[in-house]
Write an enzyme that holds these catalytic residues in place. Structure first.
Site, PDB file in Angstrom:
ATOM      1  N   TYR A 536     -91.045   9.514 -12.730  1.00 56.44           N
ATOM      2  CA  TYR A 536     -90.101   9.265 -11.624  1.00 56.44           C
ATOM      3  C   TYR A 536     -89.691  10.551 -10.917  1.00 56.44           C
ATOM      4  O   TYR A 536     -88.520  10.750 -10.607  1.00 56.44           O
ATOM      5  CB  TYR A 536     -88.864   8.518 -12.138  1.00 56.44           C
ATOM      6  CG  TYR A 536     -89.175   7.323 -13.001  1.00 56.44           C
ATOM      7  CD1 TYR A 536     -89.665   6.144 -12.445  1.00 56.44           C
ATOM      8  CD2 TYR A 536     -89.004   7.378 -14.381  1.00 56.44           C
ATOM      9  CE1 TYR A 536     -89.960   5.041 -13.246  1.00 56.44           C
ATOM     10  CE2 TYR A 536     -89.299   6.286 -15.191  1.00 56.44           C
ATOM     11  CZ  TYR A 536     -89.785   5.125 -14.614  1.00 56.44           C
ATOM     12  OH  TYR A 536     -90.074   4.045 -15.408  1.00 56.44           O
ATOM     13  N   HIS A 537     -90.679  11.424 -10.641  1.00 54.48           N
ATOM     14  CA  HIS A 537     -90.408  12.693  -9.962  1.00 54.48           C
ATOM     15  C   HIS A 537     -91.261  12.824  -8.690  1.00 54.48           C
ATOM     16  O   HIS A 537     -92.050  13.756  -8.566  1.00 54.48           O
ATOM     17  CB  HIS A 537     -90.709  13.872 -10.892  1.00 54.48           C
ATOM     18  CG  HIS A 537     -89.865  13.952 -12.110  1.00 54.48           C
ATOM     19  ND1 HIS A 537     -90.221  14.703 -13.223  1.00 54.48           N
ATOM     20  CD2 HIS A 537     -88.668  13.396 -12.412  1.00 54.48           C
ATOM     21  CE1 HIS A 537     -89.274  14.597 -14.140  1.00 54.48           C
ATOM     22  NE2 HIS A 537     -88.335  13.801 -13.678  1.00 54.48           N
ATOM     23  N   PRO A 538     -91.140  11.938  -7.720  1.00 56.69           N
ATOM     24  CA  PRO A 538     -91.987  12.034  -6.523  1.00 56.69           C
ATOM     25  C   PRO A 538     -91.600  13.221  -5.644  1.00 56.69           C
ATOM     26  O   PRO A 538     -90.417  13.514  -5.463  1.00 56.69           O
ATOM     27  CB  PRO A 538     -91.718  10.710  -5.807  1.00 56.69           C
ATOM     28  CG  PRO A 538     -90.318  10.343  -6.205  1.00 56.69           C
ATOM     29  CD  PRO A 538     -90.200  10.793  -7.647  1.00 56.69           C
TER      30      PRO A 538
END
Length: 604
Positions: A536-538
């Site tokens: 969840y690190h775009p």
């Protein structure tokens, strides 16, 4: 009982408990007049937008308006131990995005995809994340500068990390030069841990790795993470940078305001935005600039909805192209992580929902702000290592996240469906281990070579974008993951873990790979393709680059190419993702961007 019912019931229960533990705290908001005119409009109140708003409002003559798509944060968002409740689907405080079906990865996941939550609440994703404060490596930022982006080298950005920080962790003569005191963002050491936390650090030393502060001189080693909390309570970016400054007459935030496009005049100057609020379409106008801080998914989406992006793609969904900017939505980067590597331990060594919700845990939190509720569920530590060949040995290519739990701890009710595993995969692989105390190690690739994209499904702003991470499309990523699995196994096999915790590796062959020799490189390659998913690190979808780079979207001063009066200030501007969790770098980007604006208008 369906998954929606389970999620709804659990959310309601935890909301009730949170009200008892911490109570309601209102976040003051405004409702601005239709067609309001201000100096700066900031779209998004997340990790970057909040510092931009707080810093710009330091100039008394500047009128600053923040438009946030979400509402006010609930009490449960303030309790770190309840962070996990914001990740399941159909959560009102998240955009509830899903990735596109993957070609090379997630083969054991429903539709080869995953839920991709992003914060839709005041504070953005900083109001629902796991709060780890990791800045990355000095080489991350020196590389940005070397790519043609002056003002982003490590020595420069370190000043902004320190400027934002009020560090209340463990200061030593070795790390004090790297931390700030007195900034708006409180950072403190994790306040509680299971025996896994101590054993993990001992395992690192056994393997020859020091215990480190990864935000100081060296990032290679093992650590117990610092958190963006204050006395055991979450400190979102909005709590740090916006709330304390709402007494200023020139700063306003309006919630439940979904921006749908940027407005331009005939000279392609950004003059305002159009947005939906209270079921009406409204407009707000900017005398000076519009600033997009909507994140690496929604900032490129907004640019494309406004006619800025790849011309052919925009015209294919019926949007008139104003500026043909091929890089918008491209260069998507994330930190892929391998799920499903776990070790059972002796009773009392790890964590679980029963312990989290026990009377003892609640009493610890109410009276001391300590115990399991003071830290994100299961988070115990990190390690960074260099496993691949070449480059600087002090620059890590893998981060390992240690969690004192596993996907079977809740008997398949929440964690496995939230990650997106197929039910048959849970029953075949996780179910035999369910309910047992365990810890997991998640190898997370810090700088993957694979690249994905964000594109539009249609011209309708209500349609979610097409998120294609394209994990493992580069074969080198697969080979590095095989090395990382062997490193994780080495951690679990140390004397500290085996004797200290009674750690026993869960060696059941994973679904889809049983035809291969267990433990061979081919088996772990298969495991990787089936069990890799998101952390969840775009980032990187509105890439910062010099004019010579045809895929650049913003300049080094974060101004959007081809137009005036418009900047992007958030994770999407990273040319290359940082080698750690992205919340701290996003806050730094907000601080840096605010100073660019002040400099450009003669206030520095």
């Amino acid at each position: 009982m369906g998954q929606f019912t389970i999620n709804t019931a659990l959310v309601a229960f935890i909301a009730f408990v949170a009200n008892v533990l911490i109570g309601r705290t209102d976040f003051p908001t405004d409702i601005v007049s239709d067609d309001v005119t201000v100096d700066f409009i900031i779209v998004g109140s997340g990790s970057s937008g909040s510092p931009v708003a707080g810093r710009l409002s330091e100039i008394p003559e500047w009128d600053v308006l923040v438009l946030e798509a979400g509402g006010k944060p609930p009490p449960e968002s303030r309790i770190p131990g309840f962070s996990f409740i914001f990740f399941p689907e159909n959560n009102r405080y998240s955009y509830n995005y899903r990735t596109a079906p993957q070609t090379y990865s997630q083969l054991n996941f429903d539709n080869r995809a995953s839920i991709f939550p992003r914060g839709k609440v005041i504070g953005g994703t900083s109001a629902i994340n796991f709060m780890m404060y990791n800045r990355g490596n000095r080489y991350d930022f020196d590389r940005w500068a070397e790519l043609g982006n002056p003002g982003w080298d490590y020595q420069t950005v370190l000043k902004y990390f320190k400027k934002s920080e009020n560090y209340r962790g463990h200061l030593t003569s070795e790390n004090e030069a790297y931390h700030g005191i007195g900034g708006p963002l409180n950072v403190e050491s994790k306040r509680w841990g299971t025996p896994v936390m101590k054993a993990y650090l001992e395992a690192g030393r056994e393997l020859g790795y020091p215990t480190i502060d990864p935000n100081a001189a060296s990032q290679i080693g093992f650590n117990t993470p610092d958190m963006t909390t204050k006395n055991g309570v979450r400190g979102s970016a909005a709590e740090a940078f916006i709330r304390p400054n709402l007494h200023r007459q020139n700063l306003r935030i309006q919630a439940d305001s979904q921006v749908t496009r940027v407005l331009f005049d005939d000279n392609l100057r950004a003059i305002g935005v159009e947005y939906r609020h209270q079921n009406r379409v409204k407009r707000a106008y900017a005398r000076k600039e519009v600033i997009l801080s909507a994140g690496a998914i929604d900032s490129p989406k907004l640019l494309m909805l406004s006619g800025i992006g790849p011309k052919q793609h925009l015209e294919s969904v019926g949007i008139q192209s104003l500026v043909d900017l091929p890089g918008v939505g491209q260069n998507f980067q994330d930190h892929p992580t391998i799920y499903g590597l776990s070790w059972s331990v002796r009773k009392g060594m790890a964590n679980g929902l029963q312990q989290l919700l026990s009377p003892w845990s609640k009493l610890q939190y109410i009276t001391k702000r300590q115990g399991p509720l003071s830290t994100p569920l299961g988070v115990e530590g990190n390690a960074w290592a260099r496993l691949g060949d070449g480059q600087d040995p002090t620059f890590p290519d893998m981060q390992f996240i240690i969690i004192s739990s596993h996907f079977g701890i809740d008997y398949g009710l929440l964690f496995s469906p939230t990650a997106g595993f197929k039910r048959e995969v849970y029953m075949d692989y996780f179910q035999p281990n369910q309910g047992r105390e365990s810890f997991s190690i998640g190898p997370m690739m810090t700088v993957p070579k694979s690249r994905g994209s964000i594109t539009l499904r249609s011209s309708d702003p209500a349609d979610p974008p097409l998120i294609d991470p394209n994990y493992l499309s580069h074969p080198d990523d697969v080979e590095l993951f095989v090395k990382s699995i062997n490193f994780a196994l080495a951690i679990g096999n140390t004397t500290a873990m085996r004797n200290g915790l009674g750690a026993t590796f869960y060696d059941r062959p994973v679904t889809g790979c049983k035809h291969l020799l267990y433990g061979s490189d081919d088996y772990w390659r298969c495991f990787t393709h089936r069990m890799v998913s998101t952390t969840y690190h775009p980032t990187s979808t509105c890439m910062m680059a010099p004019d010579s780079d045809p895929n650049g979207v913003v300049s080094s001063r974060l101004l959007v190419r081809g137009v005036t009066g418009l900047r992007v200030i958030d994770a999407s501007i990273m040319p290359i993702i940082t080698s750690a969790n992205t919340n701290a770098p996003c806050i730094m980007i907000g601080e840096r961007g605010a100073d660019f604006i002040k400099e450009d208008y003669g206030h520095i």
